[in-house]
Design a protein around this motif. Structure first.
Motif, short mmCIF file in Angstrom:
data_model
loop_
_atom_site.label_atom_id
_atom_site.label_comp_id
_atom_site.label_asym_id
_atom_site.label_seq_id
_atom_site.Cartn_x
_atom_site.Cartn_y
_atom_site.Cartn_z
N GLN A 69 0.82 -1.21 0.00
CA GLN A 69 0.00 0.00 0.00
C GLN A 69 0.86 1.26 0.00
N ARG A 70 2.05 1.18 0.58
CA ARG A 70 2.93 2.33 0.61
C ARG A 70 3.22 2.82 -0.80
N PHE A 71 3.48 1.89 -1.72
CA PHE A 71 3.82 2.25 -3.10
C PHE A 71 2.59 2.74 -3.87
N PHE A 72 1.44 2.11 -3.63
CA PHE A 72 0.21 2.60 -4.26
C PHE A 72 -0.12 4.01 -3.77
N SER A 73 -0.02 4.22 -2.44
CA SER A 73 -0.34 5.53 -1.86
C SER A 73 0.64 6.59 -2.35
N PHE A 74 1.93 6.20 -2.48
CA PHE A 74 2.94 7.15 -2.94
C PHE A 74 2.63 7.60 -4.37
N ASN A 80 0.58 9.98 -10.25
CA ASN A 80 1.36 9.38 -11.34
C ASN A 80 0.69 8.08 -11.76
N ASP A 81 -0.17 8.12 -12.81
CA ASP A 81 -0.92 6.94 -13.25
C ASP A 81 -0.01 5.86 -13.83
N ASP A 82 1.02 6.27 -14.53
CA ASP A 82 1.94 5.30 -15.12
C ASP A 82 2.66 4.51 -14.04
N ARG A 83 3.13 5.20 -13.01
CA ARG A 83 3.80 4.52 -11.90
C ARG A 83 2.82 3.60 -11.16
N LEU A 84 1.56 4.02 -11.07
CA LEU A 84 0.54 3.21 -10.40
C LEU A 84 0.35 1.88 -11.12
N TYR A 211 -12.70 -4.71 -11.42
CA TYR A 211 -13.87 -3.98 -11.91
C TYR A 211 -13.74 -2.47 -11.65
N ARG A 212 -13.16 -2.07 -10.51
CA ARG A 212 -13.20 -0.66 -10.09
C ARG A 212 -11.98 0.15 -10.49
N TYR A 213 -10.80 -0.47 -10.56
CA TYR A 213 -9.58 0.31 -10.70
C TYR A 213 -8.88 0.01 -12.01
N GLU A 214 -8.58 1.07 -12.74
CA GLU A 214 -8.00 0.93 -14.07
C GLU A 214 -6.64 0.24 -14.02
N GLU A 215 -5.86 0.48 -12.97
CA GLU A 215 -4.53 -0.11 -12.89
C GLU A 215 -4.54 -1.62 -12.67
N CYS A 216 -5.68 -2.14 -12.17
CA CYS A 216 -5.79 -3.59 -11.93
C CYS A 216 -6.30 -4.28 -13.19
N GLN A 217 -5.42 -4.52 -14.13
CA GLN A 217 -5.82 -5.15 -15.38
C GLN A 217 -4.70 -6.11 -15.83
N TYR A 222 3.12 -4.09 -17.17
CA TYR A 222 4.02 -2.93 -17.10
C TYR A 222 5.26 -3.29 -16.29
N TRP A 223 6.42 -3.24 -16.90
CA TRP A 223 7.64 -3.68 -16.23
C TRP A 223 8.54 -2.48 -15.93
N ASP A 224 9.19 -2.52 -14.74
CA ASP A 224 10.13 -1.49 -14.35
C ASP A 224 11.14 -2.13 -13.39
N SER A 225 12.35 -2.36 -13.87
CA SER A 225 13.37 -3.05 -13.08
C SER A 225 13.74 -2.26 -11.82
N ALA A 226 13.86 -0.95 -11.96
CA ALA A 226 14.21 -0.13 -10.79
C ALA A 226 13.12 -0.18 -9.73
#
Length: 512
Positions: A69-74, A80-84, A211-217, A222-226
């Motif tokens: 949740q820390r990363f989602f909240s941040f 930042n939708d892309d980071r989400l 159903y509710r959140y666009e990022e949950c698909q 979406y990959w990010d090594s860092a």
């Protein structure tokens, strides 16, 4: 979001979670009563030792969700939708890997321990082994659920979270009714039914989140090594800290299993249940407090974060204290009403477990502040080492011939030490002003304890025993705690807010 809107949202979420927990508490207490009655003291002791993993499966997903949740909240704080989206994809991969690794470890090393080291009464080993397998599967399902639980809490949709939790509580209530009417080994049946509840719970969290959140698909990964490295570091150390806590709790239960009778283990299991259920009232407040703390840090509103931690620590303690004080004073009466059979050590164990929970409660917002910067190695390594030290110290005192309750005394002393360590580490991580916390939070909390516990305990000693007298003591305790919190725990600003809130509600109540 303005401060006023943020505070209103925190209050609204807290009330919703508070209502949720009141309902869940009553259901859980009734559930434990029926389970103890159906299993018997001996089988309940086995469940306390082996089924501690079921408690882990209920505890660890929430802990994992808070880390995630820390990363989602941040990301939400940064807008930042892309980071989400990247955060969701990377976290889902991590938790699937955790579930697989845990399953393999528990079905090899864990199973070996159950088969060779655990003390199980004659004739109950096959049922105990079946219970273990069901508990492992319940744990795996709950781990997969964690990122979906986290995204709901990060969006601060606490009403939705509360509804799912309430439905889960009623499903568990259905389990105890089935336990009474299905002709099968009760210990095995209970493990299987708890697994079924876990599967239904997972399906609800996953389905609603998609159903509710666009990022949950699942259309695109979406990959990010860092980001993976950052999340692994944060979550890994957070999970280490949480596992050290629950492992210590379960390891001490196993220690008592090997050193004392099953009745003592059953008393330990009951005390842990009581402390965990009552402690959820304060931890629920922190679920509503955690996202704004992280978002304040992410948006560089540091002074706001400090204010949330200071006020949150007092409120967190009070939400537990208002229940813990009367329960500690009237524990014998409460257990005699609640349980058909009360293990001999259950009263003292439960009282000491509540003391430990009270010390922990004031530290909860500090933990949220420590997680905000995302640098958890020193924090979790230090506190996790102390948790391991609690078990080793308990082992030493039990080996020296100390009574069973001494394990709680060791834990209480260690939690006082950990409180000081948390303050020091949070100051190092965020610059948190320790002196202000001690003056405006710790001292008022200590004053509330002394000014309410002393007179209420004195009144309790003067009154005769009996149900109605116990109810009177509980009422006096609640009123005394509330008055002390209002005049000592709250400053002038917060007292004014409480008065204005009550005044604004009175016309609505009168017109209803």
């Amino acid at each position: 979001m303005s401060k006023s809107e943020r505070n209103k949202r925190i209050a609204k979420n807290t009330l919703m979670l508070y209502f949720r927990q009141l309902l869940i508490l009553f259901v859980s207490l009734y559930t434990v009563r029926i389970v103890l009655d159906q299993l018997g003291v001996e089988d309940y002791g086995i469940y306390g030792a082996i089924g501690g993993l079921v408690a882990l499966s209920a505890f660890l997903p929430g802990s994992l969700a808070q880390a995630t949740q820390r990363f989602f909240s941040f990301a939400l704080g940064e807008k930042n939708d892309d980071r989400l989206k990247k955060t969701f994809s990377v976290n889902l991969l991590i938790y699937v890997a955790i579930a697989l690794i845990a399953f393999l470890a528990l079905q090899t090393i864990g199973l070996w321990f159950v088969e060779t080291k655990l003390s199980v009464p004659d004739g109950r080993f096959d049922a105990a082994k079946a219970l273990y397998h069901y508990a492992v599967l319940t744990f795996v399902v709950s781990v997969i659920t964690s990122p979906f639980m986290a995204i709901i809490m990060a969006h601060e949709d606490m009403k939705l979270y509360a509804y799912i939790s309430i439905l889960e509580a009623f499903l568990k209530l259905g389990v105890v009714f089935l336990l009474q009417y299905i002709a099968w080994d009760k210990l095995e049946l209970y493990g299987l039914l708890v697994l079924c509840v876990g599967v239904v719970n997972a399906a609800m969290y996953i389905g609603i989140s998609i159903y509710r959140y666009e990022e949950c698909q699942f259309r695109k990964f979406y990959w990010d090594s860092a980001l993976l490295k950052e999340i692994l570091g944060f979550t890994g150390w957070t999970v280490f800290g949480q596992i050290s806590t629950i492992a210590r709790t379960h390891a001490i239960t196993v220690l008592l299993n090997q050193s004392f009778s099953p009745a003592v283990v059953a008393a330990r299991a009951i005390s842990v249940q009581i402390a965990s259920k009552v402690n959820i009232f304060s931890s629920n407040f922190n679920k509503s407090l955690y996202p704004p703390i992280v978002k304040s840090y992410a948006s560089n509103e540091i002074e706001d974060m400090y204010g949330l931690v200071n006020a949150g620590s007092k409120v967190t303690f009070f939400l537990l204290w208002v229940f813990a004080l009367p329960m500690m004073l009237e524990m014998e009466t409460i257990l005699s009403i609640w349980l058909t059979t009360v293990p001999s050590e259950a009263v003292l164990f439960s009282q000491l477990a509540l003391v430990e929970a009270l010390i922990l409660s004031i530290s909860m917002p500090l933990t949220a502040a420590a997680r905000a910067p995302g640098k958890m190695r020193a924090y979790e390594l230090t506190l996790g080492t102390i948790q391991i030290g609690i078990f080793l110290s308990a082992w030493v005192v039990i080996a020296a011939g100390a009574p069973a309750y001494s394990v709680f005394v060791v834990a209480i002393i260690a939690n006082i030490l950990m409180f000081g360590v948390r303050l020091f580490l949070v100051n190092r991580l965020t610059g948190f002003p320790v002196r202000n916390f001690l003056r405006y939070t710790a001292l008022p909390v200590l004053a509330i304890v002394l000014l309410t516990a002393t007179p209420v305990a004195f009144i309790n000693q003067l009154l005769p025993h009996g149900f109605y007298w116990s109810a009177l003591v509980i009422s006096i305790s609640f009123v005394a705690s509330s008055i002390a919190m209002y005049f000592i725990g709250l400053d002038k600003v917060w007292r004014a807010k409480v008065v204005n809130m009550i005044r604004s509600r009175l016309p609505k109540l009168q017109s209803a």
